[in-house]
Design a protein around this motif. Structure first.
Motif, short mmCIF file in Angstrom:
data_model
loop_
_atom_site.label_atom_id
_atom_site.label_comp_id
_atom_site.label_asym_id
_atom_site.label_seq_id
_atom_site.Cartn_x
_atom_site.Cartn_y
_atom_site.Cartn_z
N ASN A 159 1.82 19.18 -38.75
CA ASN A 159 1.41 18.27 -37.70
C ASN A 159 1.80 16.83 -38.01
O ASN A 159 1.93 16.02 -37.12
N PRO A 185 -7.86 23.04 -36.83
CA PRO A 185 -8.11 21.60 -37.03
C PRO A 185 -9.61 21.30 -36.93
O PRO A 185 -10.40 22.17 -36.59
N THR A 205 0.37 21.71 -42.42
CA THR A 205 0.58 22.55 -41.24
C THR A 205 1.68 22.01 -40.34
O THR A 205 1.88 22.52 -39.26
N TYR A 257 -3.97 27.72 -38.57
CA TYR A 257 -4.60 26.41 -38.79
C TYR A 257 -5.74 26.21 -37.81
O TYR A 257 -5.59 26.38 -36.62
N GLN A 287 -11.24 19.67 -34.76
CA GLN A 287 -11.75 19.96 -33.43
C GLN A 287 -11.07 21.25 -33.00
O GLN A 287 -9.84 21.30 -32.96
N PRO A 288 -11.81 22.34 -32.72
CA PRO A 288 -11.11 23.59 -32.40
C PRO A 288 -10.19 23.41 -31.19
O PRO A 288 -10.62 22.88 -30.17
N PRO A 289 -8.93 23.81 -31.31
CA PRO A 289 -7.95 23.54 -30.23
C PRO A 289 -8.05 24.56 -29.11
O PRO A 289 -7.12 25.32 -28.87
#
Lengths: 312, 251
Positions: free
Chosen positions: A55, A85, A53, A83, A87-89
């Motif tokens: 990052n 991650p 992605t 995407y 931990q949901p952003p």
């Protein structure tokens, strides 16, 4: 390339100082496919996804997303990606709609389509009822769904989800799996998890990663076909003469569990099971249970991961 | 460009979603209003009678506006780190930074967006502070040139705080550490000015390096292109460092 590959990642490497987190991993994803990335904790799943992605930059290797090079042309390549991650952003001080609107603009959705895209994402993730609430006040499950909504809002070709069902209750897990299955019809999905039944429930293909390397890769169809024998647990009210049972040719392996229960490995097909039941009846053993054990993925996974660990 | 604008406006709006921006503005306004009151009182009872006979005496703009803006700058020394810690360090610790990083948007746009979002807040704050001396224009005449120079000087000073704070914020993923370190950095630059001006350790170089050294001429109504260049270099320098730092993080 005959069929449309949406992700082609070749020979990815990534070091953290001296630790070789990802070692020569290849990932290919066809259109409409759900790929499960499976591996124990710390196997390099998240690192791989972070590289896919954009990052993290790969130490070496090449990533093409819909034939666009992620390293040379990151903006255009990232437009094709959604995407979520680990931990949901999500911004806890925004409402669901405000947040999704922000994500939609960040993903270059034209102004006139904004409301439509937001409504569609809300509806697909069953968030319509909570759309005006602050994300920080929602439960973990809802926050996770907001994270998924964020990943699909721009209708990307590829959706990458890092452990999407962690921390959810069983009903929510069912719903999310259902959603992922649905996504798989239109989009291609890469899903990382260490929950084996999840892979069996939603994925078309599985790739097992251990210690940074791909140790197994196959489609789920082939996994279920390749299994020539089946495992069963069988239980009786009273102790039985095991030698008699063991003498049957269809029984390839047998081990005793507690309380007059036995683990059997049976050759052949479903028919063999009824043969055993008939045999039990004949001998007047009081049969109380025969439970098929799903071998497949779990045993493959444990074999690969544990053998490696023992060898190391 | 549009992504930059989106990041900036969202950054700005998000400050007002939480009580943070409101309480900062309220407290600043309260403290500075008290200050303003003291300054006006002093001017009426002390300075005006004393300077009555002098030719070309210092007016309200000299005594009130520059003192008020100096105080605003000093208070923001402590406030700005709290604002900048949110911009990157807090996003990282909340895991929201990966939203920006996986979006089709460049690091430059992210960093500039964050900076301009903060600047929108800074302008609101300066606007509110300026209302106080502006109210004096009802009863007396202000020196508009000096007043505007003070506004420009404070904007540049606070922009330099913001740029330095964003850089420190990009170095860590713990907001508190970002805030304390930014405060430390800004304070060191003030101490440089103080030590540069001291009689025993005086040094032109220290005064030159300090951001306060370039702020004071603006308050006296002196606009030097050297001061402007200092601030622009300071701001661009820290923003470029931030962009490079965040880009390198992917490697």
């Amino acid at each position: 390339m005959s069929k449309q590959f949406l992700i082609q990642a070749r020979n990815l490497h990534r070091h953290y100082d001296t630790y070789h987190a990802v070692n020569a991993v290849n990932i290919q994803l066809k259109q409409g496919e759900v790929l499960g990335l499976l591996g124990p904790n710390g196997a390099g799943k998240s690192t791989t996804m972070n590289m896919l992605t954009g990052n993290l930059a790969p130490g070496s290797g090449e990533i093409l997303i819909n034939h666009i090079d992620l390293l040379d042309n990151p903006k255009r390549a990232k437009e094709q990606l959604g995407y979520l991650p680990e931990q949901p952003p999500v911004y806890k001080d925004m409402t669901v709609t405000e947040y999704l609107r922000y994500c939609a603009i960040l993903r270059h959705i034209p102004k006139k389509d904004l409301t439509k895209s937001i409504d569609r994402a809300l509806q697909r993730c069953s968030l319509t009822e909570v759309r005006k609430r602050l994300i920080g006040n929602l439960s973990k499950g809802f926050q996770q769904r907001v994270g998924i909504a964020q990943a699909i809002i721009h209708n990307p070709l590829v959706v990458i989800l890092d452990e999407p069902t962690v921390g959810l209750d069983p009903v929510q897990i069912q719903e999310i799996r259902h959603l992922i299955r649905e996504l798989g019809d239109e989009h291609s999905v890469i899903l990382s998890t260490h929950i084996l039944p999840e892979v069996q429930a939603v994925c078309d293909r599985v790739q097992i990663i251990n210690k940074g390397q791909t140790v197994y890769e196959n489609t789920l169809d082939q996994i279920s076909h390749s299994i020539s024998h089946m495992n069963y647990e069988i239980g009786f009210t009273h102790p039985i003469d095991t030698a008699l049972l063991n003498a049957l040719d269809i029984i390839k392996n047998m081990s005793e569990l507690s309380n007059n229960r036995y683990q059997l490995e049976i050759a052949g097909d479903q028919h063999s099971v009824s043969e055993i039941a008939a045999f039990a009846l004949q001998n007047q053993w009081q049969l109380i249970e025969i439970t098929p054990k799903k071998v497949s993925l779990e045993s493959i996974f444990l074999d690969l991961v544990h053998v490696k660990e023992n060898a190391a | 460009m549009s992504s930059l604008f989106t990041v900036a406006t969202t950054e700005f709006k998000r400050m007002f979603f939480s009580p943070l921006a409101w309480s900062i503005l309220a407290i600043l306004q309260f403290v500075l209003a008290l200050m303003f009151l003291v300054l006006v009182q002093d001017f009426i009872t002390l300075i005006q009678p004393q300077t009555a006979g002098i030719e070309n005496p210092p007016g309200v703009t000299d005594t009130i506006v520059s003192a008020l803006f100096l105080w605003a700058g000093i208070i923001m020394l402590a406030v700005m780190p709290i604002l900048t810690m949110r911009s990157i360090a807090e996003e990282r610790s909340n895991g929201t930074f990966s939203l920006l990083r996986s979006a089709p948007i460049s690091m430059t746009e992210i960093v500039l967006g964050k900076f301009f979002g903060l600047m929108m807040f800074v302008f609101i704050m300066i606007g509110l502070v300026s209302l106080m001396p502006l109210s004096l224009s009802l009863g007396t005449s202000l020196d508009w040139g000096k007043f505007l120079a003070a506004i420009l000087g404070l904007s540049l000073l606070l922009a330099s705080f913001a740029a330095a704070g964003i850089f420190i914020s990009s170095l860590t993923n713990q907001p508190i550490i970002a805030a304390i370190s930014s405060f430390g950095l800004l304070l060191v630059l003030v101490v440089l000015y103080i030590s540069g001006k001291s009689e025993t350790t005086g040094s032109e170089l220290f005064v030159y390096l300090s951001h306060f050294g370039h702020f004071l001429p603006f308050l006296e109504g002196i606009f030097q292109s050297g001061d402007l260049a200092y601030y622009l270099l300071f701001i661009c320098g820290f923003l470029i460092l931030t962009i490079r730092k965040l880009d390198n993080e992917r490697l």
